[in-house]
Motif scaffolding. Structure first.
Motif, mmCIF file in Angstrom:
data_model
loop_
_atom_site.group_PDB
_atom_site.id
_atom_site.type_symbol
_atom_site.label_atom_id
_atom_site.label_comp_id
_atom_site.label_asym_id
_atom_site.label_seq_id
_atom_site.Cartn_x
_atom_site.Cartn_y
_atom_site.Cartn_z
ATOM 1 N N VAL A 19 -50.114 63.450 12.196
ATOM 2 C CA VAL A 19 -50.228 62.646 10.973
ATOM 3 C C VAL A 19 -48.819 62.500 10.399
ATOM 4 O O VAL A 19 -48.117 63.504 10.224
ATOM 5 C CB VAL A 19 -51.160 63.326 9.938
ATOM 6 N N ARG A 23 -46.946 60.507 4.699
ATOM 7 C CA ARG A 23 -48.214 60.074 4.125
ATOM 8 C C ARG A 23 -49.037 61.224 3.549
ATOM 9 O O ARG A 23 -50.032 60.998 2.888
ATOM 10 C CB ARG A 23 -49.062 59.366 5.176
ATOM 11 N N ILE A 77 -54.151 62.322 1.840
ATOM 12 C CA ILE A 77 -53.287 61.334 2.476
ATOM 13 C C ILE A 77 -53.151 60.110 1.592
ATOM 14 O O ILE A 77 -54.135 59.607 1.049
ATOM 15 C CB ILE A 77 -53.884 60.919 3.837
ATOM 16 N N ASP A 79 -52.754 56.297 1.370
ATOM 17 C CA ASP A 79 -52.922 55.109 2.201
ATOM 18 C C ASP A 79 -52.533 53.894 1.378
ATOM 19 O O ASP A 79 -52.032 54.015 0.269
ATOM 20 C CB ASP A 79 -54.340 55.013 2.766
ATOM 21 N N ASP A 80 -52.763 52.710 1.913
ATOM 22 C CA ASP A 80 -52.369 51.495 1.213
ATOM 23 C C ASP A 80 -53.175 51.245 -0.049
ATOM 24 O O ASP A 80 -52.779 50.484 -0.905
ATOM 25 C CB ASP A 80 -52.486 50.292 2.157
ATOM 26 N N GLU A 81 -54.347 51.892 -0.179
ATOM 27 C CA GLU A 81 -55.228 51.696 -1.326
ATOM 28 C C GLU A 81 -55.109 52.802 -2.376
ATOM 29 O O GLU A 81 -55.741 52.725 -3.409
ATOM 30 C CB GLU A 81 -56.682 51.625 -0.845
ATOM 31 N N ALA A 83 -55.227 57.173 -2.449
ATOM 32 C CA ALA A 83 -55.256 58.451 -1.743
ATOM 33 C C ALA A 83 -56.664 58.726 -1.254
ATOM 34 O O ALA A 83 -57.639 58.208 -1.782
ATOM 35 C CB ALA A 83 -54.788 59.571 -2.663
ATOM 36 N N VAL A 129 -53.046 56.003 9.407
ATOM 37 C CA VAL A 129 -53.591 56.205 8.066
ATOM 38 C C VAL A 129 -54.056 54.890 7.454
ATOM 39 O O VAL A 129 -55.107 54.828 6.816
ATOM 40 C CB VAL A 129 -52.535 56.899 7.178
ATOM 41 N N GLU A 130 -53.334 53.835 7.671
ATOM 42 C CA GLU A 130 -53.667 52.543 7.071
ATOM 43 C C GLU A 130 -54.989 51.980 7.596
ATOM 44 O O GLU A 130 -55.550 51.073 7.003
ATOM 45 C CB GLU A 130 -52.531 51.540 7.288
ATOM 46 N N ARG A 131 -55.528 52.525 8.662
ATOM 47 C CA ARG A 131 -56.801 52.050 9.214
ATOM 48 C C ARG A 131 -57.995 52.901 8.781
ATOM 49 O O ARG A 131 -59.133 52.545 9.076
ATOM 50 C CB ARG A 131 -56.731 52.036 10.739
ATOM 51 N N LEU A 132 -57.760 54.024 8.134
ATOM 52 C CA LEU A 132 -58.855 54.926 7.769
ATOM 53 C C LEU A 132 -59.875 54.287 6.832
ATOM 54 O O LEU A 132 -61.074 54.406 7.039
ATOM 55 C CB LEU A 132 -58.319 56.196 7.112
ATOM 56 N N THR A 133 -59.415 53.626 5.791
ATOM 57 C CA THR A 133 -60.338 53.027 4.824
ATOM 58 C C THR A 133 -61.209 51.980 5.492
ATOM 59 O O THR A 133 -62.421 51.945 5.282
ATOM 60 C CB THR A 133 -59.563 52.408 3.645
#
Length: 160
Positions: A19, A23, A77, A79-81, A83, A129-133
């Motif tokens: 990871v 991030r 983490i 992310d773009d949105e 945490a 990380v940016e794909r988790l949401t």
């Protein structure tokens, strides 16, 4: 690109992931969890961590691997949105890698681990990380249907 990049490794269901350290806001033990009805497949609920309320994800479900129990550790983490908390079985090594030690295999382009890093002869998947949401809430990446316009006549129904 030969600058050193740092990663913290975590294990989930026997799979070791790297990871990006930049991030990670912190690592905490899981606390009380508030489930949310009708949430996505990997979404476990909301948890208080590092002074904020964040969504918690069972990373194993999103990756299709069996997690060990419901405890482990939470990687908080960014992310773009905002945490989120990703539940790992445990965390491990902090490693550095040069940019030229990171690859992007074509077959992994659409997964949660699209890049790999070679460390001590072992290839480790890097968590995107940016794909988790999007993975946890796939419906959020669907187009939103248009809102019907109301008819301006008094007592008229909404046009679909």
């Amino acid at each position: 690109m030969n600058a050193d990049l740092e990663f913290l490794c975590g294990e989930v269901g026997g799979l070791t992931l790297a990871v990006p350290l930049e991030r990670i806001l912190g690592i905490v033990e899981p606390g009380p969890l508030t489930p949310i009805p009708f949430s996505g497949p990997g979404h476990e609920g909301l948890v208080a961590a590092l002074g904020r309320i964040v969504p918690q994800f069972a990373l194993g479900r999103l990756l299709g691997v069996e997690q060990r129990g419901d405890r482990g550790v939470l990687f908080i983490i960014a992310d773009d949105e905002g945490a989120m908390a990703a539940r790992f079985d445990h965390f491990g090594l902090l490693i550095s890698a040069r940019g030229d030690e990171i690859t992007a295999p074509e077959e992994a382009a659409t997964t949660l681990t699209p890049r790999r890093l070679l460390h001590a002869g072992v290839e480790l998947p890097i968590l995107a990380v940016e794909r988790l949401t999007r993975a946890a809430w796939p419906e959020t990446s669907r187009p939103v249907p248009p809102v019907p316009e109301p008819d301006s006549r008094p007592g008229a129904a909404v046009k679909a």
